[in-house]
Design an enzyme around this catalytic site. Structure first.
Site, mmCIF file in Angstrom:
data_model
loop_
_atom_site.group_PDB
_atom_site.id
_atom_site.type_symbol
_atom_site.label_atom_id
_atom_site.label_comp_id
_atom_site.label_asym_id
_atom_site.label_seq_id
_atom_site.Cartn_x
_atom_site.Cartn_y
_atom_site.Cartn_z
ATOM 1 N N SER A 182 0.792 -1.228 0.000
ATOM 2 C CA SER A 182 0.000 0.000 0.000
ATOM 3 C C SER A 182 0.826 1.280 0.000
ATOM 4 C CB SER A 182 -0.938 0.013 1.209
ATOM 5 O OG SER A 182 -0.208 -0.034 2.422
ATOM 6 N N HIS A 210 -5.824 -3.953 -1.250
ATOM 7 C CA HIS A 210 -5.626 -2.840 -2.177
ATOM 8 C C HIS A 210 -5.696 -3.288 -3.634
ATOM 9 C CE1 HIS A 210 -4.708 0.606 0.421
ATOM 10 N NE2 HIS A 210 -4.210 -0.279 1.259
ATOM 11 N N LYS A 241 -12.453 -0.484 1.238
ATOM 12 C CA LYS A 241 -11.747 0.292 0.219
ATOM 13 C C LYS A 241 -12.588 0.310 -1.056
ATOM 14 C CE LYS A 241 -7.130 -0.435 2.200
ATOM 15 N NZ LYS A 241 -7.623 -0.434 3.557
#
Length: 393
Positions: A182, A210, A241
């Site tokens: 990340s 991610h 996310k």
């Protein structure tokens, strides 16, 4: 007793401020979206993990509101007592279908998923071989486990192979890696990692927080991108996310592994069930992703445009194709100063410095979103150029 501790804490906080490492919190006065309201007005948000722009999507908001009416606000229980509703089972099944796995178990967060994974499956007879830049949740989860711990250099498959050879006497060997790192936006070479796992009879665990939702041809993450969906044994991820941006996480993979986690994983057994509204919104997210590829196309176009224009402007970017795009500054204080100058121009970004990244590698980690327009991206680049000029004066 606290008097002495208080003095030490005050001194430590003063040192953090003097080093330019203090992490303040700006208050957003409205929904999370491409443009957000802060104390000084509306600014373009280029630092959220809102990859697909779904954090305030009307379809998800409606699904959450309807779930509140039908299923209530909270569960007030863990899953095995009286905390399981139909939407929980539906979401687990939908995630398994989306990821191409045998089964899935929901957690309050991916941090909890990683914290409850390793100690449930492994003992002091086993070895965990972990990438040195793995997320803190993997590091903490490994610490809770009695298995022997080994680290290999970031994305270095030769070093990984050396560790696998060194661990040859263990009962089980588990390779643990982020799918995307990340702080850098780098992708783990899962094709090579899985090939080594097959050669040395090891398990593969991937945290794809991610990547899930937007990486790979249809957004199913790094295993899909590298063509190893059937070779990854354990896949953890987040709903916080790309998949709606609220909260919640999961572990997905082999059926027996998931079943054992239901029986023994402490964060699952001792944490309240995921709220019904979040569960329903996550289901709506998966349905939305299955019906249109427009969000993926827009996110990739914004990423390419920002990388190209920033490179042409002479900024030092870490290479890659991921929508995490670190702009390398080096000095922590300078990174913080540039972030402040950008905010003055209506661009909301944050400077990242030690201990989040190594000393001397401070950066502004920008993140693209499908919610950004082409004009938004161009405005951000122009603001970076202006801020750099102001710092050089």
């Amino acid at each position: 007793m606290y008097g002495a501790m208080r003095d030490d804490l005050k001194a430590g906080l003063a040192e953090i401020r003097e080093a330019g490492l203090y992490k303040g919190e700006r208050v957003i006065q409205g929904p999370q979206r491409a443009s957000v309201s802060v104390a000084d007005g509306d600014v373009l948000n280029f630092c959220a993990n809102n990859y697909l722009g779904l954090a305030d999507h009307p379809v998800l908001v409606k699904a959450a509101q309807e779930a509140l009416d039908r299923w209530g606000f909270g569960m007030a229980s863990v899953r095995f007592i009286c905390g399981t509703q139909q939407p929980h089972k539906e979401l687990e099944a939908k995630l398994s279908e989306f990821l191409g796995t045998e089964d899935t178990i929901l957690y309050s967060s991916c941090f909890d998923a990683n914290a409850g994974l390793f100690e449930t499956l492994l003992t002091d007879q086993d070895v965990i071989i972990s990438d040195e830049l793995n997320h803190a949740s993997i590091i903490d989860g490994v610490r809770l486990c009695k298995a022997k711990r080994m680290r290999y250099r970031n994305r270095d498959v030769a070093d990984l192979e050396a560790r696998l050879k060194e661990a040859s006497g263990a009962r089980y060997r588990m390779i643990a890696t982020d799918g995307v790192f990340s702080m850098d936006g780098y992708l783990a070479p899962l094709d090579e990692i899985c090939a080594l796992a097959e050669r040395y009879d090891a398990l593969v665990m991937v945290d794809d927080s991610h990547a899930v939702g937007f990486t790979g041809p249809t957004g199913r993450g790094t295993p899909e991108l590298f063509g190893v969906q059937d070779k990854v044994d354990v896949l953890t991820g987040t709903l916080g996310k790309a998949l709606g941006g609220a909260s919640g996480g999961y572990t997905s993979g082999r059926a027996e592994i998931v079943e054992m986690l239901r029986q023994r994983s402490r964060p699952y057994l001792f944490s309240n069930s995921l709220a019904p509204s979040i569960t329903a919104a996550a289901l709506a997210t998966l349905e939305l992703l299955g019906s249109s590829g427009e969000l993926l196309t827009k996110l990739r176009a914004n990423t390419e445009l920002f990388r190209r224009r920033m490179t042409e402007a002479g900024f030092d970017l870490l290479p890659g194709e991921h929508p995490i795009i670190p702009v390398m500054i080096g000095d922590a204080a300078k990174a913080g100063r540039m972030a402040d100058l950008l905010l003055d121009q209506g661009i909301y970004v944050v400077g990242f410095s030690y201990p989040v990244v190594p000393h001397g590698k401070a950066r502004i980690r920008t993140q693209m979103s499908a919610a950004h327009s082409t004009e938004d991206v161009n405005r951000a680049v122009d603001a970076f150029v202006t801020a750099r000029s102001m710092m050089e004066e």
